[in-house]
Structure formats: structure tokens, C-alpha cells
Design a protein around this motif. Structure first.
Motif, PDB file in Angstrom:
ATOM      1  N   ALA A  92      43.909 -79.499 -93.752  1.00  0.00           N
ATOM      2  CA  ALA A  92      43.462 -80.820 -94.210  1.00  0.00           C
ATOM      3  C   ALA A  92      42.592 -80.650 -95.446  1.00  0.00           C
ATOM      4  O   ALA A  92      42.184 -79.540 -95.787  1.00  0.00           O
ATOM      5  CB  ALA A  92      42.664 -81.527 -93.109  1.00  0.00           C
ATOM      6  N   VAL A  93      42.317 -81.773 -96.072  1.00  0.00           N
ATOM      7  CA  VAL A  93      41.268 -81.826 -97.086  1.00  0.00           C
ATOM      8  C   VAL A  93      39.973 -82.164 -96.362  1.00  0.00           C
ATOM      9  O   VAL A  93      39.900 -83.190 -95.671  1.00  0.00           O
ATOM     10  CB  VAL A  93      41.571 -82.866 -98.169  1.00  0.00           C
ATOM     11  CG1 VAL A  93      40.391 -82.987 -99.135  1.00  0.00           C
ATOM     12  CG2 VAL A  93      42.843 -82.499 -98.923  1.00  0.00           C
ATOM     13  N   TYR A  94      39.000 -81.314 -96.520  1.00  0.00           N
ATOM     14  CA  TYR A  94      37.713 -81.503 -95.855  1.00  0.00           C
ATOM     15  C   TYR A  94      36.708 -82.054 -96.860  1.00  0.00           C
ATOM     16  O   TYR A  94      36.526 -81.471 -97.937  1.00  0.00           O
ATOM     17  CB  TYR A  94      37.212 -80.181 -95.280  1.00  0.00           C
ATOM     18  CG  TYR A  94      37.958 -79.762 -94.034  1.00  0.00           C
ATOM     19  CD1 TYR A  94      39.272 -79.322 -94.099  1.00  0.00           C
ATOM     20  CD2 TYR A  94      37.342 -79.806 -92.780  1.00  0.00           C
ATOM     21  CE1 TYR A  94      39.969 -78.949 -92.961  1.00  0.00           C
ATOM     22  CE2 TYR A  94      38.023 -79.431 -91.630  1.00  0.00           C
ATOM     23  CZ  TYR A  94      39.339 -79.006 -91.729  1.00  0.00           C
ATOM     24  OH  TYR A  94      40.018 -78.643 -90.592  1.00  0.00           O
ATOM     25  N   SER A  95      36.056 -83.140 -96.468  1.00  0.00           N
ATOM     26  CA  SER A  95      35.093 -83.787 -97.359  1.00  0.00           C
ATOM     27  C   SER A  95      33.750 -83.912 -96.660  1.00  0.00           C
ATOM     28  O   SER A  95      33.699 -84.187 -95.453  1.00  0.00           O
ATOM     29  CB  SER A  95      35.575 -85.188 -97.738  1.00  0.00           C
ATOM     30  OG  SER A  95      36.822 -85.142 -98.407  1.00  0.00           O
ATOM     31  N   CYS A  96      32.699 -83.717 -97.419  1.00  0.00           N
ATOM     32  CA  CYS A  96      31.386 -83.959 -96.849  1.00  0.00           C
ATOM     33  C   CYS A  96      30.868 -85.310 -97.306  1.00  0.00           C
ATOM     34  O   CYS A  96      31.322 -85.852 -98.322  1.00  0.00           O
ATOM     35  CB  CYS A  96      30.393 -82.853 -97.202  1.00  0.00           C
ATOM     36  SG  CYS A  96      29.907 -82.775 -98.926  1.00  0.00           S
ATOM     37  N   ALA A  97      29.971 -85.857 -96.536  1.00  0.00           N
ATOM     38  CA  ALA A  97      29.467 -87.198 -96.799  1.00  0.00           C
ATOM     39  C   ALA A  97      28.013 -87.289 -96.381  1.00  0.00           C
ATOM     40  O   ALA A  97      27.558 -86.541 -95.505  1.00  0.00           O
ATOM     41  CB  ALA A  97      30.298 -88.225 -96.041  1.00  0.00           C
ATOM     42  N   ALA A  98      27.292 -88.219 -96.982  1.00  0.00           N
ATOM     43  CA  ALA A  98      25.887 -88.452 -96.659  1.00  0.00           C
ATOM     44  C   ALA A  98      25.688 -89.924 -96.340  1.00  0.00           C
ATOM     45  O   ALA A  98      26.248 -90.798 -97.007  1.00  0.00           O
ATOM     46  CB  ALA A  98      25.003 -88.045 -97.827  1.00  0.00           C
ATOM     47  N   GLY A  99      24.899 -90.171 -95.318  1.00  0.00           N
ATOM     48  CA  GLY A  99      24.629 -91.548 -94.942  1.00  0.00           C
ATOM     49  C   GLY A  99      23.897 -91.579 -93.623  1.00  0.00           C
ATOM     50  O   GLY A  99      22.895 -90.890 -93.446  1.00  0.00           O
ATOM     51  N   ARG A 100      24.397 -92.367 -92.697  1.00  0.00           N
ATOM     52  CA  ARG A 100      23.811 -92.399 -91.370  1.00  0.00           C
ATOM     53  C   ARG A 100      24.394 -91.267 -90.543  1.00  0.00           C
ATOM     54  O   ARG A 100      25.487 -90.777 -90.818  1.00  0.00           O
ATOM     55  CB  ARG A 100      24.096 -93.742 -90.706  1.00  0.00           C
ATOM     56  CG  ARG A 100      23.483 -94.931 -91.437  1.00  0.00           C
ATOM     57  CD  ARG A 100      23.607 -96.189 -90.618  1.00  0.00           C
ATOM     58  NE  ARG A 100      22.862 -96.081 -89.357  1.00  0.00           N
ATOM     59  CZ  ARG A 100      22.814 -97.036 -88.442  1.00  0.00           C
ATOM     60  NH1 ARG A 100      23.463 -98.158 -88.637  1.00  0.00           N
ATOM     61  NH2 ARG A 100      22.129 -96.864 -87.341  1.00  0.00           N
ATOM     62  N   LEU A 101      23.673 -90.889 -89.530  1.00  0.00           N
ATOM     63  CA  LEU A 101      24.184 -89.876 -88.619  1.00  0.00           C
ATOM     64  C   LEU A 101      25.154 -90.575 -87.666  1.00  0.00           C
ATOM     65  O   LEU A 101      24.739 -91.244 -86.716  1.00  0.00           O
ATOM     66  CB  LEU A 101      23.036 -89.226 -87.843  1.00  0.00           C
ATOM     67  CG  LEU A 101      23.444 -88.124 -86.864  1.00  0.00           C
ATOM     68  CD1 LEU A 101      24.099 -86.960 -87.602  1.00  0.00           C
ATOM     69  CD2 LEU A 101      22.233 -87.640 -86.067  1.00  0.00           C
ATOM     70  N   ALA A 102      26.447 -90.434 -87.954  1.00  0.00           N
ATOM     71  CA  ALA A 102      27.435 -91.193 -87.202  1.00  0.00           C
ATOM     72  C   ALA A 102      28.780 -90.488 -87.257  1.00  0.00           C
ATOM     73  O   ALA A 102      28.975 -89.549 -88.034  1.00  0.00           O
ATOM     74  CB  ALA A 102      27.558 -92.603 -87.781  1.00  0.00           C
ATOM     75  N   THR A 103      29.716 -90.972 -86.436  1.00  0.00           N
ATOM     76  CA  THR A 103      31.061 -90.410 -86.419  1.00  0.00           C
ATOM     77  C   THR A 103      32.063 -91.279 -87.170  1.00  0.00           C
ATOM     78  O   THR A 103      33.221 -90.910 -87.280  1.00  0.00           O
ATOM     79  CB  THR A 103      31.542 -90.217 -84.973  1.00  0.00           C
ATOM     80  OG1 THR A 103      31.580 -91.502 -84.330  1.00  0.00           O
ATOM     81  CG2 THR A 103      30.600 -89.309 -84.199  1.00  0.00           C
ATOM     82  N   TYR A 104      31.630 -92.435 -87.644  1.00  0.00           N
ATOM     83  CA  TYR A 104      32.516 -93.338 -88.377  1.00  0.00           C
ATOM     84  C   TYR A 104      32.306 -93.182 -89.873  1.00  0.00           C
ATOM     85  O   TYR A 104      31.177 -93.196 -90.354  1.00  0.00           O
ATOM     86  CB  TYR A 104      32.256 -94.781 -87.959  1.00  0.00           C
ATOM     87  CG  TYR A 104      32.577 -95.045 -86.516  1.00  0.00           C
ATOM     88  CD1 TYR A 104      31.580 -95.055 -85.552  1.00  0.00           C
ATOM     89  CD2 TYR A 104      33.890 -95.274 -86.108  1.00  0.00           C
ATOM     90  CE1 TYR A 104      31.878 -95.287 -84.223  1.00  0.00           C
ATOM     91  CE2 TYR A 104      34.200 -95.506 -84.782  1.00  0.00           C
ATOM     92  CZ  TYR A 104      33.186 -95.517 -83.832  1.00  0.00           C
ATOM     93  OH  TYR A 104      33.486 -95.737 -82.526  1.00  0.00           O
TER      94      TYR A 104
END
Length: 121
Positions: A92-104
Motif C-alpha cells: 500500500a501507500v502509507y501516509s502519516c497524518a496529524a490531528g486528533r488521536l483517532a482511527t478515522y
């Protein structure tokens, strides 16, 4: 504005390990967590793992539990995803993200470009 840059992807054989890194730069307010998501060919983006900005609490998708480990180096502003016992279905293409601590994914405001992980059988 927060910028995210992933690295560490590549082509590996099944059973191998790989470590992805996400380096953050810039500033943003209200960042509570860092997450990793992935999108395989022909699939929707799915949650992989997340860690609190403080580096404490972690969340994992069921498929990641026991094989993947997320960690954060607050000094270097890096979030790592250590992946072991990789399977072809982890491609897969793996992407990191920043925001709330969540699974959505809609709980995350900032995203990197992504890094390709390909696992051959």
C-alpha cells in the motif's frame, strides 16, 4: 502550518521488516495525535496506527497488532512505524497524518504525500 514527510518505503519480501518515518516541521495548534494510514491498490484508505502527540497512548488496527509498532521521537519530531512479518496484503501507500488521536481519517487535518510499500510473495 505543519508539514509531514514520510520516508522508508520500498520493496521487500514477505516476512521482512521495514521502518517508516514521518518527519514533521512547522507548527500547528490542537495536534493531539499522529497517525499512519494506508491505501492498497483498489482499496479505500484504512487506519493503521496512531500515537498521542505526547507519545503516550497508542491505537492499532487489528491487522497491525503484534506486527507493527508506532513510536514518536519528540526531540527529532519523527514518528516511526516499525513493521515486521510483512505480508503481500500489506502492500500500500502509507501516509502519516496529524490531528486528533483517532482511527478515522477525517479527524486528521495534516497529511504527508505518502510512501510506497510493496511486499512480494
Amino acid at each position: 502550518q505543519l508539514q509531514l514527510l514520510e520516508s522508508g518505503g520500498g520493496l521487500v519480501q514477505a516476512g521482512a521488516s521495514l521502518r517508516l518515518s514521518c518527519t514533521t516541521s512547522g507548527r500547528a495548534s490542537n495536534i493531539q495525535g499522529m497517525g499512519w494510514f494506508r491505501q492498497g491498490p483498489g482499496k479505500e484508505r484504512e487506519f493503521v496506527a496512531a500515537i498521542a502527540w505526547s507519545g503516550g497512548s497508542t491505537l492499532y488496527a487489528d491487522f497491525a497488532k503484534g506486527r507493527f509498532t508506532i513510536s514518536r521521537d519528540s526531540v527529532k519530531n519523527v514518528v516511526n512505524l516499525q513493521m515486521t512479518s510483512l505480508k503481500p496484503e500489506d502492500t500500500a501507500v502509507y501516509s502519516c497524518a496529524a490531528g486528533r488521536l483517532a482511527t478515522y481519517d477525517d479527524e486528521y487535518s495534516y497529511w504527508g504525500q505518502g510512501t510506497q510499500v510493496t511486499v512480494s510473495s
